[in-house]
Design an enzyme around this catalytic site. Structure first.
Site: not given
Ligand code: NAD
Length: 500
Positions: A175-176, A225, A280
């Site tokens: 959503e960001r 995350s 990541c």
């Molecule tokens: P995030 O976990 O906050 O959000 C990811 C998605 O989950 C978003 O679409 C968000 O709307 C949803 N979300 C957020 N909170 C939620 C909840 N409580 N319940 C259900 N859904 C929820 O992650 P972010 O801040 O957008 O991205 C950064 C993170 O992603 C970092 O930890 C990074 O390391 C990780 N990442 C991992 C990879 C990989 O391939 N392993 C790749 C890119 C990013």
């Protein structure tokens, strides 16, 4: 103010009362609102998908591949617009935004060869007059839930293979920075994708939970995350879905005493601070082996860090831009304070960084710590900002152990001129992706991407043949075409068939 709507059944769908703010991180201002959907919104997307998916699955794979070819051309033609849109919402610099689009496009290129990837196996004469063959069939409707940090690449990792394999797809982007995913869906339509095959719904936990609970969604791919990844995995699997969920990271760069330090410093500054550390596959931890290596590395790192230019995301001279929002800036600065409290030596402090004329922007200057210890919480946890921690190791064995024992296991890199040491390291380290003199070892599209331990939940990786496996089910047919002349007493029908 601009409103970003859902994209359902090939057109824009207005939203209800709940919405989120989309910021411009360079200016620290809200630039758009995004509508948050609910179960009803999702149901509209599912209905649209259900209506067309069987026909899409029955479309021959070379026709599906042609949509991918056309989409690739359209994305290339729209590269500048996509990169500007992406950079304005995420904060990464334009060149990096183009890389984000390009790495996703490489998965689309793989999908152009989907007829080959979907070919099954065949055994003629597995028994008397019996042939066996297998086919890969789509799951039906798949969904993707994506993070903010790669708003083009990660959606393409997911919807490319899912759709090429014959599925319909529902994307719930971050959503960001939701504008680029919607634009990509529009371009898929322009490329000839039937309406309803790719839908984009926006929202937060409410929408994610609706996806996880929906009985018609058969597969869910998540990147974000780790705590959320684990939650998605557990809830999705409990609902009977196929789930892959990729989490956070804390990647280490191991520097052996024989490494080319100038090259290492060059690689490290990009890998630790590029995209403000919001990757990541960033390298936020460097592990020099031996104090001499550590001292020499630090002496070269500090002036290189001093030369980094932090700027607004469309400044062509900037090495990196702001972090994504105010809350994330505070989180990164809190981790810097924590590492200092825990006893890390703060060599370069990026807190309090402001850019003249952009004082409200979410900037964090490059930060370097030395003498960080493995027991520090600031080392154990992911910071996801422009912060590099030096953890000194006494031996090669310790350098293998540190990333292996870390809770995350996404990527790791080793810098050395010693082939034997590199080979040993690659074989023994408990991490999913390894670079040898390659700081950000993101595998190419026809290999697969995925981390270990808290960086990945589930059994299959993203893209390559693993992506094809994830988005399809295998069916195996054992067939016999009798000539009609053999009639027996059917006694054989009562014992388990053997082919001997
Ligand atoms: P995030 O976990 O906050 O959000 C990811 C998605 O989950 C978003 O679409 C968000 O709307 C949803 N979300 C957020 N909170 C939620 C909840 N409580 N319940 C259900 N859904 C929820 O992650 P972010 O801040 O957008 O991205 C950064 C993170 O992603 C970092 O930890 C990074 O390391 C990780 N990442 C991992 C990879 C990989 O391939 N392993 C790749 C890119 C990013």
């Amino acid at each position: 103010m601009r409103r970003i709507a859902h994209f359902i059944n090939g057109s824009s769908h207005e939203h209800g009362a709940r919405e989120g703010q989309v910021w411009n991180p360079s200016h620290g201002e809200v630039q758009a609102h995004v509508g948050f959907g609910d179960r009803d919104t999702l149901q509209q997307a599912v209905d649209a998908a259900l209506a067309v998916q069987p026909e899409w699955a029955a479309t021959n794979p070379q026709r599906r591949a042609r949509v991918m070819f056309k989409f690739k051309e359209l994305v290339e033609a729209n590269m500048d617009q996509l990169a500007e849109m992406l950079s304005a919402e995420h904060g990464k610099v334009i060149a990096d935004a183009k890389g984000d689009v390009q790495r996703g496009l490489e998965v689309i290129e793989f999908c152009c060869g989907i007829p080959h990837a979907l070919k099954g196996e065949y055994t003629q004469g597995a028994g008397p007059g019996i042939d066996v063959y297998s086919m890969r069939q789509p799951l039906g409707i798949g969904a993707g839930i994506t993070p903010f940090n790669f708003p083009a690449m990660i959606p393409m990792w997911m919807f490319g293979p899912a759709i090429a394999c014959g599925n319909a797809f529902i994307l719930k982007p971050s959503e960001r920075d939701p504008s680029v995913p919607v634009r990509l869906a529009e371009l898929m339509k322009e490329a000839g994708l039937p309406d309803g095959i790719l839908n984009v719904v926006h929202g937060d936990k409410e929408m994610v939970d609706a996806i996880l609970d929906h009985p018609d969604i058969k597969g869910v791919s998540f990147v974000g995350s780790s705590d959320i990844a684990q939650y998605i995995y557990s809830r999705g699997v409990a609902a009977g879905k196929r789930v892959q969920a990729f989490g956070g990271a804390k990647n280490h760069g191991i520097v052996l005493p024989d490494a080319d330090l100038d090259q290492v410093v060059n690689d490290l500054t990009g890998a630790a601070f590029g995209s403000a550390g919001e990757r990541c596959m960033a390298l936020p931890v460097v592990v020099p082996v031996g104090d001499d290596t550590a001292d020499a590395l630090r002496a070269k790192l500090v002036p290189a860090i001093d030369k980094l230019k932090v700027g607004v995301s469309n400044d062509p001279e900037a090495h990196y831009g702001p972090v994504v929002n105010e809350a994330h800036k505070k989180r990164v600065e809190d981790y810097i304070a924590l590492c200092e409290q825990e006893g890390g030596e703060l060599v370069v402090d990026g807190r309090g960084f402001t850019l003249q004329g952009h004082e409200k922007g979410f900037f964090v200057g490059p930060t370097l710590f030395d003498h960080v210890k493995p027991e520090f919480r600031s080392y154990q946890e992911e910071i996801f900002g422009p912060v590099l921690q030096i953890v000194r190791a006494d031996s090669f064995e310790e350098a293998v152990r540190l990333p292996s024992e870390h809770p995350y296991g996404n990527g790791v890199a080793i810098f050395t001129r010693n082939g034997h040491a590199a080979r040993e390291f690659a074989a023994r380290v408990q991490v999913g992706m390894v670079g040898v003199n390659v700081p950000i070892p993101v595998p190419v599209a026809y290999h697969t991407f995925g981390g270990w331990k808290r960086s990945g939940f589930g059994d299959t990786n993203q893209h390559g043949m693993e992506g094809v496996k994830f988005w399809t089910r295998i069916k195996t047919v054992t067939q016999r075409w009798p000539d009609g002349s053999a009639a027996g007493d059917h006694k054989d029908a009562f014992v388990i068939p053997t082919m001997g």
